[in-house]
Write an enzyme that holds these catalytic residues in place. Sequence first.
Site, mmCIF file in Angstrom:
data_model
loop_
_atom_site.group_PDB
_atom_site.id
_atom_site.type_symbol
_atom_site.label_atom_id
_atom_site.label_comp_id
_atom_site.label_asym_id
_atom_site.label_seq_id
_atom_site.Cartn_x
_atom_site.Cartn_y
_atom_site.Cartn_z
ATOM 1 N N ASP A 74 0.829 -1.213 0.000
ATOM 2 C CA ASP A 74 0.000 0.000 0.000
ATOM 3 C C ASP A 74 0.863 1.262 0.000
ATOM 4 O OD1 ASP A 74 0.897 -0.463 2.583
ATOM 5 O OD2 ASP A 74 -1.084 -0.849 3.410
ATOM 6 N N ASP A 144 -7.462 -3.113 14.146
ATOM 7 C CA ASP A 144 -8.837 -3.477 13.769
ATOM 8 C C ASP A 144 -8.855 -4.634 12.767
ATOM 9 O OD1 ASP A 144 -7.843 -2.267 11.515
ATOM 10 O OD2 ASP A 144 -9.350 -0.678 11.414
ATOM 11 N N HIS A 146 -7.214 -4.827 9.956
ATOM 12 C CA HIS A 146 -7.066 -4.520 8.528
ATOM 13 C C HIS A 146 -5.781 -5.131 7.975
ATOM 14 C CE1 HIS A 146 -5.070 -0.489 9.769
ATOM 15 N NE2 HIS A 146 -4.146 -1.105 9.060
ATOM 16 N N GLU A 151 -9.733 -1.794 5.358
ATOM 17 C CA GLU A 151 -10.369 -1.547 6.642
ATOM 18 C C GLU A 151 -11.579 -2.472 6.812
ATOM 19 O OE1 GLU A 151 -8.846 0.191 8.694
ATOM 20 O OE2 GLU A 151 -8.433 2.246 8.102
HETATM 21 C C1 GLP Z 1 -0.622 0.334 8.373
HETATM 22 C C2 GLP Z 1 -0.353 -0.418 7.092
HETATM 23 C C3 GLP Z 1 -0.606 -1.887 7.255
HETATM 24 C C4 GLP Z 1 0.103 -2.396 8.479
HETATM 25 C C5 GLP Z 1 -0.453 -1.688 9.682
HETATM 26 C C6 GLP Z 1 0.113 -2.166 11.003
HETATM 27 O O1 GLP Z 1 -1.952 0.646 8.546
HETATM 28 N N1 GLP Z 1 -1.119 0.047 6.000
HETATM 29 O O2 GLP Z 1 -0.162 -2.573 6.096
HETATM 30 O O3 GLP Z 1 -0.055 -3.769 8.594
HETATM 31 O O4 GLP Z 1 -0.161 -0.319 9.536
HETATM 32 O O5 GLP Z 1 1.245 -1.454 11.355
HETATM 33 P P1 GLP Z 1 2.172 -1.829 12.534
HETATM 34 O O6 GLP Z 1 2.970 -2.988 12.111
HETATM 35 O O7 GLP Z 1 3.015 -0.605 12.755
HETATM 36 O O8 GLP Z 1 1.318 -2.132 13.718
#
Ligand code: GLP
Length: 267
Positions: A74, A144, A146, A151
């Site tokens: 992303d 959440d 995602h 989402e």
């Molecule tokens: C963002 C990214 C996700 C990722 C998530 C969790 O929202 N778009 O791809 O998995 O963060 O991040 P973290 O690993 O910092 O908890």
Amino acid sequence: MRVVIQDNYEKMCLWAANYIAKRIKEHNAGPEKDRPFVLGLPTGSSPIGVYRELARMNKAGELSFANVVTFNMDEYLGLPHEHDQSYWYFMHDNFFNHLVDMKPENINILNGMTTDPVKECADYEAKIASYGGIDLFMGGIGVDGHIAFNEPFTSLASRTGLRNLTTDTRIVNSRFFGNDPEKVPSLALSVGVGTVTDSKEVLILINGHNKARALAATVEGSMSHKWTCSALQMHNGAIIACDEAACGELTVDTYKYFLDIEKKERL
Ligand code: GLP
């Protein structure tokens, strides 16, 4: 689904890095070695330890990325490459700049500055397809549930496209934007849930107490678009690598089942 429970974050990352390295090496020694190994990659804090270990292996000459093509999950819409919170910047800063033989032309990241998001996303899907799909998609997960930026209530059949970020996600991610949720872009480009689950293998990192509900929903919950991570239940090659801290909401029998089964020799 495999759930690999490790004592702590560092061990989870070492396990995941070793797994990815093993898959790349097997590919390069196998009948399909003339085509590249196609690796899907995430951003976020979860994969940082995996990137560190993969880069160490690469520098030490233990693992080559010369035959690896990557696709990132992303990117925020509206952030240029040089913005230190763009995922392009993150990936280069935390990973690609530390590899000795990664070919820049083999790195694919959605362009957050595109003026035509629909075409950008369609081209991305087409490029993935041109390689015959993704061999292994590593991912993280939001609190959440995602997956990428899909989402809650995003279709489990979704493909790469433009996504609205929820207020909750903008608040969680504001830690990287001076703690101001308003500075977090409200739109992002993201691979779809279907794009991820089309991959031959999916390896999701879930660590920390704040991910405990998401881990339980992924492993024990009913499959539902409310927890987009739960789509992995329909994937034939899904692996969750997690730490003890993330296991807090699993039932005891689930926890014991995975500890037991992972001790056995893999078939
Ligand atoms: C963002 C990214 C996700 C990722 C998530 C969790 O929202 N778009 O791809 O998995 O963060 O991040 P973290 O690993 O910092 O908890």
